[in-house]
Design an enzyme around this catalytic site. Structure first.
Site, PDB file in Angstrom:
ATOM      1  N   GLU A   1       0.616  -1.519   0.048  1.00 27.71           N
ATOM      2  CA  GLU A   1       0.033   0.148  -0.048  1.00 27.71           C
ATOM      3  C   GLU A   1       0.878   1.243   0.052  1.00 27.71           C
ATOM      4  O   GLU A   1       0.955   2.221   0.442  1.00 27.71           O
ATOM      5  CB  GLU A   1      -0.721   0.648   1.491  1.00 27.71           C
ATOM      6  CG  GLU A   1      -2.101  -0.712   1.486  1.00 27.71           C
ATOM      7  CD  GLU A   1      -3.471  -0.903   2.421  1.00 27.71           C
ATOM      8  OE1 GLU A   1      -3.038  -0.343   3.345  1.00 27.71           O
ATOM      9  OE2 GLU A   1      -3.466  -2.000   2.801  1.00 27.71           O
TER      10      GLU A   1
ATOM     11  N   GLU B   1      -6.323 -10.320  -0.851  1.00 25.49           N
ATOM     12  CA  GLU B   1      -6.832 -10.169   0.269  1.00 25.49           C
ATOM     13  C   GLU B   1      -8.102 -10.457   0.411  1.00 25.49           C
ATOM     14  O   GLU B   1      -8.894  -9.462   1.065  1.00 25.49           O
ATOM     15  CB  GLU B   1      -6.340  -8.939   1.062  1.00 25.49           C
ATOM     16  CG  GLU B   1      -4.689  -8.724   1.066  1.00 25.49           C
ATOM     17  CD  GLU B   1      -4.715  -7.432   1.926  1.00 25.49           C
ATOM     18  OE1 GLU B   1      -5.193  -6.949   2.480  1.00 25.49           O
ATOM     19  OE2 GLU B   1      -3.100  -7.225   1.699  1.00 25.49           O
TER      20      GLU B   1
HETATM   21  C1  XIL Z   1      -5.529  -5.952   8.941  1.00 29.63           C
HETATM   22  C2  XIL Z   1      -6.069  -7.057   9.478  1.00 29.63           C
HETATM   23  O1  XIL Z   1      -7.080  -7.630   8.694  1.00 29.63           O
HETATM   24  C3  XIL Z   1      -6.641  -6.287  10.839  1.00 29.63           C
HETATM   25  O2  XIL Z   1      -6.642  -7.495  11.846  1.00 29.63           O
HETATM   26  C4  XIL Z   1      -5.092  -5.301  11.608  1.00 29.63           C
HETATM   27  O3  XIL Z   1      -6.015  -4.627  12.442  1.00 29.63           O
HETATM   28  C5  XIL Z   1      -5.064  -4.508  10.953  1.00 29.63           C
HETATM   29  O4  XIL Z   1      -4.453  -4.964   9.044  1.00 29.63           O
HETATM   30  N1  XIL Z   1      -4.259  -4.408   4.125  1.00 29.63           N
HETATM   31  C6  XIL Z   1      -3.384  -5.285   4.207  1.00 29.63           C
HETATM   32  C7  XIL Z   1      -3.798  -6.020   5.859  1.00 29.63           C
HETATM   33  O5  XIL Z   1      -2.811  -5.166   3.743  1.00 29.63           O
HETATM   34  O6  XIL Z   1      -2.477  -6.239   6.236  1.00 29.63           O
HETATM   35  C8  XIL Z   1      -4.875  -5.231   6.350  1.00 29.63           C
HETATM   36  O7  XIL Z   1      -4.574  -6.261   7.606  1.00 29.63           O
HETATM   37  C9  XIL Z   1      -5.990  -4.816   6.162  1.00 29.63           C
HETATM   38  C10 XIL Z   1      -5.567  -4.375   4.425  1.00 29.63           C
END
Ligand code: XIL
Length: 476
Positions: free
Chosen positions: A292, A398
């Site tokens: 990101e 994801e």
């Molecule tokens: C999220 C997790 O799912 C949560 O448990 C945590 O509190 C915050 O991060 N994009 C990503 C992930 O690349 O690392 C993120 O994960 C969700 C969005």
């Protein structure tokens, strides 16, 4: 003592037949043939009767026992071994090697279990070797009653090279490994959750445990406890692990902001990447190196790294990652980059720049979506082909699809399944798409909240229409 089955390979739909040959040292030789959905056929007496085994018989392997099998396949992405340990305490492993490649290990349990190991095989003839190592107890042995090669439903297509020229859009299935993000605490507290993970997925992304704020909360103070446990757990069950995420602005520990000089920030980044990648070099072969970096308009998001290093931090991270583990797959992972727009353009531009320098191998499309904004198959396929043509792999990394709200639950779950299906179809149609990962195992522990019902399994771990849809396309 190995005898080859003379029955030849029977064809069963899209699945190659499997000939299973037992070779316990000095003891016996026999051959049995397994075709998916049928029980093992015993040809001679080296197989024991076993209650609850498929067909009532099983291959029995003592410590150091070996079984081998030959099979032909069109497009196989996993091997499922059904086994049960007897009389063992402590250490016990079934090691599965296909074509002399990487060994996969599963731990046979005291009850019959199907255990899956993920692999990607080209069409043709293959050889599988299953060996057992158990504790020193002499009674420790394993029963294996079936080795299965699940194939995608529908007509199989040849396993493509990782990056191939664009092929016409196709509704056909193709095996693509299915993964899920997992948190260690849920594995520990909920056996049903762990079972669902092990049963349904062939790869695992640590949801948080490998983020920098977890691994190095203070400079030089490392905490690998949770990450080690999660990786060991996944590997013990033959799962691949995606490392996530080495450099991620919002998961950066506060101490990075306190660094004063840019060369010191670069040194801290290098040390972090080298330490983490080298620690897991034997078990984690694929990493989200930077996560990101870009905002919705396609400009760089500011974070502790941009403050000291500017946007160059992305390229620096990839250079350090290549140095640390030159054979690992390096991924740039981004959200909201799966459909046309300035964010997709900026992501593609960044990946192209990294690719020109030989620094990136794959792009990850996160795909946090909802019923209203999940892309069409054509939209996603178009995005994936941008990367295919660039010569980099692409993955869904994801995915979740928010399905909370008003209206009939059944309808919402069906619309959700169609959103997942479209994404899976795009991935199956683009040869460069090499993995499909969802952001969690069951709705219960989704980061979006259980009410959003975003995943493939419901809160109790039961299959939702979305899982059936994804399986139909991607197999496994
Ligand atoms: C999220 C997790 O799912 C949560 O448990 C945590 O509190 C915050 O991060 N994009 C990503 C992930 O690349 O690392 C993120 O994960 C969700 C969005």
């Amino acid at each position: 003592m190995v005898r080859v089955d003379r029955g030849g390979a029977a064809r069963a739909g899209g699945l190659g037949a499997l000939i299973f040959i037992l070779a316990a040292p000095g003891a016996f030789a026999a051959s049995v043939r397994v075709v998916e959905g049928e029980s093992m056929r015993v040809v001679s007496g080296s197989v024991v009767r076993a209650q609850e085994a498929v067909g009532g018989r099983a291959a029995r392997l003592p410590a150091n026992g070996v079984a081998t099998a030959r099979f032909t396949s069109d497009n196989v992405g996993s091997v499922v071994v059904r086994a049960r340990a007897l009389g063992c305490r402590g250490r016990r492993r079934l090691t599965i090697v296909v074509d002399g490649g990487t060994p996969y290990r599963v731990k046979p349990r005291g009850s019959w279990r199907e255990q899956r190991v993920a692999l990607t095989l080209a069409a043709g003839a293959h050889r599988i070797r299953v060996s057992f190592s158990g504790s020193e107890r002499r009674r420790c042995r394993v029963l294996v009653d079936r080795v299965r090669l699940p194939a995608p439903k529908g007509k199989p297509v040849a396993t493509p090279a990782p990056v191939a020229p664009a092929a016409p859009a196709s509704p056909l299935g193709r095996y693509v490994p299915l993964g899920a993000a997992v948190q260690l605490k849920y594995i520990k507290q909920d056996a049903g959750f762990d079972d669902a993970f092990k049963r349904e997925f062939v790869s695992m992304t640590p949801e948080n445990e490998m983020k920098m704020e977890w691994l190095q909360p203070e400079r030089g103070r490392w905490n690998f406890t949770a990450a080690d446990a999660l990786v060991a757990h996944a590997r013990a069950y033959g799962k691949d692990v995606r490392g996530h995420a080495l450099i991620f602005g919002t998961a950066t520990p506060p101490w990075v902001k306190r660094i004063l000089l840019s060369h010191d920030a670069a040194a801290a980044m290098r040390t972090h990447i080298h330490t983490v990648m080298r620690r897991y070099r034997d078990s984690v072969r694929e990493w989200d190196v930077v996560n990101e970096a870009l905002g919705s308009g396609g400009t760089y998001r500011s974070n502790a790294w941009t403050e000291k290093l500017g946007s160059q931090y992305v390229e620096m991270a990839f250079r350090y990652a290549r140095e640390a583990d030159p054979t690992a797959k390096l991924v740039y992972n981004e959200f909201d980059a799966d459909t046309a727009g300035p964010k997709r353009d900026a992501t593609a531009g960044l990946v192209r720049k990294l690719k020109d320098k030989g620094l990136v191998d794959a792009v990850g499309l996160q795909m946090h979506r909802s019923l209203a904004d999940a892309p069409t198959r054509e939209q996603l396929e178009e995005t994936m082909r941008i990367y295919e043509q660039m010569g980099v792999e692409v993955q869904v990394t994801e995915m979740d699809v928010l399905a909370g709200g008003a209206g009939s639950l059944t309808d919402r779950l069906i619309i959700q399944a169609e959103a997942y299906r479209r994404a899976a179809q795009a991935c199956a149609a683009v040869a460069a798409c090499t993995r499909f990962t969802v952001w969690g195992v069951t709705d219960r522990y989704s980061w979006m909240g259980v009410d959003q019902l975003p995943l493939l399994l419901d809160a109790g771990g039961a299959e939702k229409p979305a899982l059936a849809a994804v399986r139909e396309v991607l197999g496994g």
